[in-house]
Design a protein around this motif. Structure first.
Motif, PDB file in Angstrom:
ATOM      1  N   ASP A 109      -5.510  -1.010  -2.594  1.00  0.00           N
ATOM      2  CA  ASP A 109      -6.092  -0.206  -1.530  1.00  0.00           C
ATOM      3  C   ASP A 109      -6.648   1.086  -2.120  1.00  0.00           C
ATOM      4  O   ASP A 109      -6.165   1.584  -3.143  1.00  0.00           O
ATOM      5  CB  ASP A 109      -5.053   0.104  -0.461  1.00  0.00           C
ATOM      6  CG  ASP A 109      -5.709   0.751   0.747  1.00  0.00           C
ATOM      7  OD1 ASP A 109      -6.283   0.013   1.564  1.00  0.00           O
ATOM      8  OD2 ASP A 109      -5.696   2.008   0.840  1.00  0.00           O
ATOM      9  N   GLU A 125      -2.856   3.894  -9.342  1.00  0.00           N
ATOM     10  CA  GLU A 125      -2.176   2.775 -10.023  1.00  0.00           C
ATOM     11  C   GLU A 125      -3.130   1.937 -10.872  1.00  0.00           C
ATOM     12  O   GLU A 125      -2.700   1.017 -11.580  1.00  0.00           O
ATOM     13  CB  GLU A 125      -1.497   1.873  -8.988  1.00  0.00           C
ATOM     14  CG  GLU A 125      -0.394   2.574  -8.217  1.00  0.00           C
ATOM     15  CD  GLU A 125       0.462   1.589  -7.437  1.00  0.00           C
ATOM     16  OE1 GLU A 125       0.702   0.488  -7.930  1.00  0.00           O
ATOM     17  OE2 GLU A 125       0.861   1.937  -6.316  1.00  0.00           O
ATOM     18  N   ILE A 154       0.861  -1.182   0.000  1.00  0.00           N
ATOM     19  CA  ILE A 154       0.000   0.000   0.000  1.00  0.00           C
ATOM     20  C   ILE A 154       0.899   1.234   0.000  1.00  0.00           C
ATOM     21  O   ILE A 154       1.814   1.328   0.827  1.00  0.00           O
ATOM     22  CB  ILE A 154      -0.935   0.000   1.236  1.00  0.00           C
ATOM     23  CG1 ILE A 154      -1.801  -1.278   1.241  1.00  0.00           C
ATOM     24  CG2 ILE A 154      -1.815   1.251   1.261  1.00  0.00           C
ATOM     25  CD1 ILE A 154      -2.690  -1.447   2.464  1.00  0.00           C
ATOM     26  N   GLN A 155       0.650   2.112  -0.949  1.00  0.00           N
ATOM     27  CA  GLN A 155       1.468   3.329  -1.068  1.00  0.00           C
ATOM     28  C   GLN A 155       2.961   2.984  -1.167  1.00  0.00           C
ATOM     29  O   GLN A 155       3.803   3.652  -0.542  1.00  0.00           O
ATOM     30  CB  GLN A 155       1.218   4.251   0.137  1.00  0.00           C
ATOM     31  CG  GLN A 155      -0.226   4.742   0.228  1.00  0.00           C
ATOM     32  CD  GLN A 155      -0.454   6.000  -0.579  1.00  0.00           C
ATOM     33  OE1 GLN A 155      -0.143   7.079  -0.142  1.00  0.00           O
ATOM     34  NE2 GLN A 155      -0.990   5.829  -1.780  1.00  0.00           N
ATOM     35  N   LEU A 162      -6.142   3.920  -1.295  1.00  0.00           N
ATOM     36  CA  LEU A 162      -5.112   4.961  -1.382  1.00  0.00           C
ATOM     37  C   LEU A 162      -4.289   4.854  -2.676  1.00  0.00           C
ATOM     38  O   LEU A 162      -3.517   5.752  -2.993  1.00  0.00           O
ATOM     39  CB  LEU A 162      -4.146   4.854  -0.185  1.00  0.00           C
ATOM     40  CG  LEU A 162      -4.759   5.064   1.191  1.00  0.00           C
ATOM     41  CD1 LEU A 162      -3.764   4.690   2.286  1.00  0.00           C
ATOM     42  CD2 LEU A 162      -5.202   6.524   1.346  1.00  0.00           C
ATOM     43  N   ASP A 163      -4.447   3.742  -3.387  1.00  0.00           N
ATOM     44  CA  ASP A 163      -3.627   3.496  -4.576  1.00  0.00           C
ATOM     45  C   ASP A 163      -4.418   3.554  -5.884  1.00  0.00           C
ATOM     46  O   ASP A 163      -4.051   2.903  -6.864  1.00  0.00           O
ATOM     47  CB  ASP A 163      -2.924   2.129  -4.451  1.00  0.00           C
ATOM     48  CG  ASP A 163      -1.768   2.178  -3.466  1.00  0.00           C
ATOM     49  OD1 ASP A 163      -1.147   3.257  -3.333  1.00  0.00           O
ATOM     50  OD2 ASP A 163      -1.501   1.153  -2.823  1.00  0.00           O
ATOM     51  N   SER A 198       5.260  -1.611  -5.424  1.00  0.00           N
ATOM     52  CA  SER A 198       3.978  -0.926  -5.629  1.00  0.00           C
ATOM     53  C   SER A 198       2.910  -2.000  -5.765  1.00  0.00           C
ATOM     54  O   SER A 198       3.236  -3.183  -5.962  1.00  0.00           O
ATOM     55  CB  SER A 198       4.013  -0.095  -6.918  1.00  0.00           C
ATOM     56  OG  SER A 198       4.148  -0.957  -8.035  1.00  0.00           O
ATOM     57  N   LYS A 214       4.576   0.623   0.134  1.00  0.00           N
ATOM     58  CA  LYS A 214       5.208   0.054   1.334  1.00  0.00           C
ATOM     59  C   LYS A 214       4.455  -1.199   1.805  1.00  0.00           C
ATOM     60  O   LYS A 214       3.258  -1.343   1.564  1.00  0.00           O
ATOM     61  CB  LYS A 214       5.164   1.070   2.477  1.00  0.00           C
ATOM     62  CG  LYS A 214       5.940   2.345   2.213  1.00  0.00           C
ATOM     63  CD  LYS A 214       6.056   3.134   3.525  1.00  0.00           C
ATOM     64  CE  LYS A 214       6.829   4.420   3.330  1.00  0.00           C
ATOM     65  NZ  LYS A 214       6.051   5.437   2.596  1.00  0.00           N
TER      66      LYS A 214
END
Ligand code: GDP
Ligand code: CA
Length: 325
Positions: free
Chosen positions: A275, A281, A236-237, A277-278, A257, A239
């Protein structure tokens, strides 16, 4: 897919592939939504080791402890509220004690070893442990035979736990392999579950040391190419929430990623979850010829685990039946 369309939601068979912490979280959510007849959880055994004569299966235990409610959710391993008196006594006796096993945790390994010595297979022993912990879902170790993960690093070839626990994942990885390069066999129960699966779910586990060991067993990857497979990103992000997954991508020459995970699985995964947050992508992942969706996927408690699992199951059902659950 026609066969799936003829089945109703409660007739579908799911197999989840899991490692430890990340895998157990999604498996927990899935187990809260699906009855034992519909969900089988297959767990990595590449991390297994002998500790003071006892057979330890760290990922299987993380799944058992998570589903039974025994898990120490703070540390991500072992039993909640455990004590370490035994470890203290070993230290006093000058025993090398870098692998930390708690007193309650020890009971699991003692019972596992006892049952293995009575002639049961690891599959049978794991079923017995699960039963005694009050877990109804089938939890299958990927293999009944040892299939250890080995890491070729800048400090030589290391056993998994030596790399992971003793050396805190610090050595730089060059290559990962299993069982001295000798092919391993999935258990008959794992092959049967995969054969009967309408949907295989790759949990958000480390692709290299949790999922790859399962995929590298004889016939498993080929079988997955014939099944509907979906995966949730453990990255996620850019990491890993925990553990060396992102570091491993970097050391193997790939920028970590969600896209890198999707690319890694692209030969057999057809639905990929990133996620929320991604979302940036998603377009690049869609170019890998798979469907992609963004969902909340950080799962500290059962509430989030159920929500993430439910979104994934709904999405699978909609994609391939056109019907909403
Ligand atoms: P291990 O065997 O205990 O290292 O556990 P796994 O291989 O099953 O899981 C490790 C991965 O889980 C790491 O890459 C983490 O980023 C991922 N992970 C842990 N918690 C979560 C979570 O809540 N959501 C997601 N999406 N990934 C997670
Ligand atoms: Ca593990």
């Amino acid at each position: 897919m026609n066969e799936i369309k003829r089945k109703s939601a409660d007739q579908l068979n799911y197999v989840a592939l899991a490692g430890g912490v990340g895998g157990a979280k999604l498996a927990h959510g899935l187990a809260a939504l699906l009855p034992p007849e519909q969900l089988t959880i297959v767990v990595n055994t590449g991390d297994d080791m002998q500790y003071m004569g006892l057979q330890v299966c760290p990922d299987v235990d993380t799944v058992l402890y998570t589903l039974s409610g025994w898990a120490n959710t703070q540390s991500g391993w072992g039993v909640a509220g455990d004590t370490f008196n035994n470890l203290g006594a070993l230290a006093a006796l000058d025993v090398d004690h870098w692998f930390r096993i708690g007193d309650k945790d020890l009971a699991t390994h003692m019972l596992r070893t006892l049952l293995l010595e009575s002639g049961l297979t690891l599959t049978q022993v794991t079923a017995e442990l699960a039963r005694r912990m009050g877990i109804a879902h089938p939890i299958l170790p990927m293999s009944d035979a040892p299939y250890p993960t080995l890491l070729e690093t800048n400090q030589g070839v290391l056993d998994f736990q030596v790399y992971f626990v003793k050396n805190h994942c610090e050595p730089v990885i060059k290559r990962i392999f299993w069982n001295d390069g000798k092919e391993g066999q999935a258990s008959p129960q794992v092959m049967l579950a995969l054969n009967e699966a309408d949907c295989v779910i790759l949990c958000p586990s480390n692709p290299f040391v949790s999922i790859d060991p399962i995929l590298s067993l004889k016939g498993v990857r080929d079988l997955l190419r014939e099944r509907f497979c979906m995966a949730l990103s453990p990255i996620i992000q850019g990491k890993a929430l925990k553990g060396p997954a992102a570091k491993m991508f970097s050391e193997l020459g790939v920028v970590p990623s969600a896209h890198a995970v999707a690319d890694y699985y692209k030969d057999f995964v057809s639905l990929f979850f990133v996620d929320e947050l991604d979302q940036a992508e998603m377009a690049a992942i869609a170019e890998l010829d798979m469907a992609v969706e963004a969902i909340p996927s950080i799962m500290p408690t059962l509430k989030e685990r159920k929500q993430t699992a439910s979104l994934m199951l709904d999405s699978f059902f909609q994609h391939f039946t056109g019907v909403s659950t």
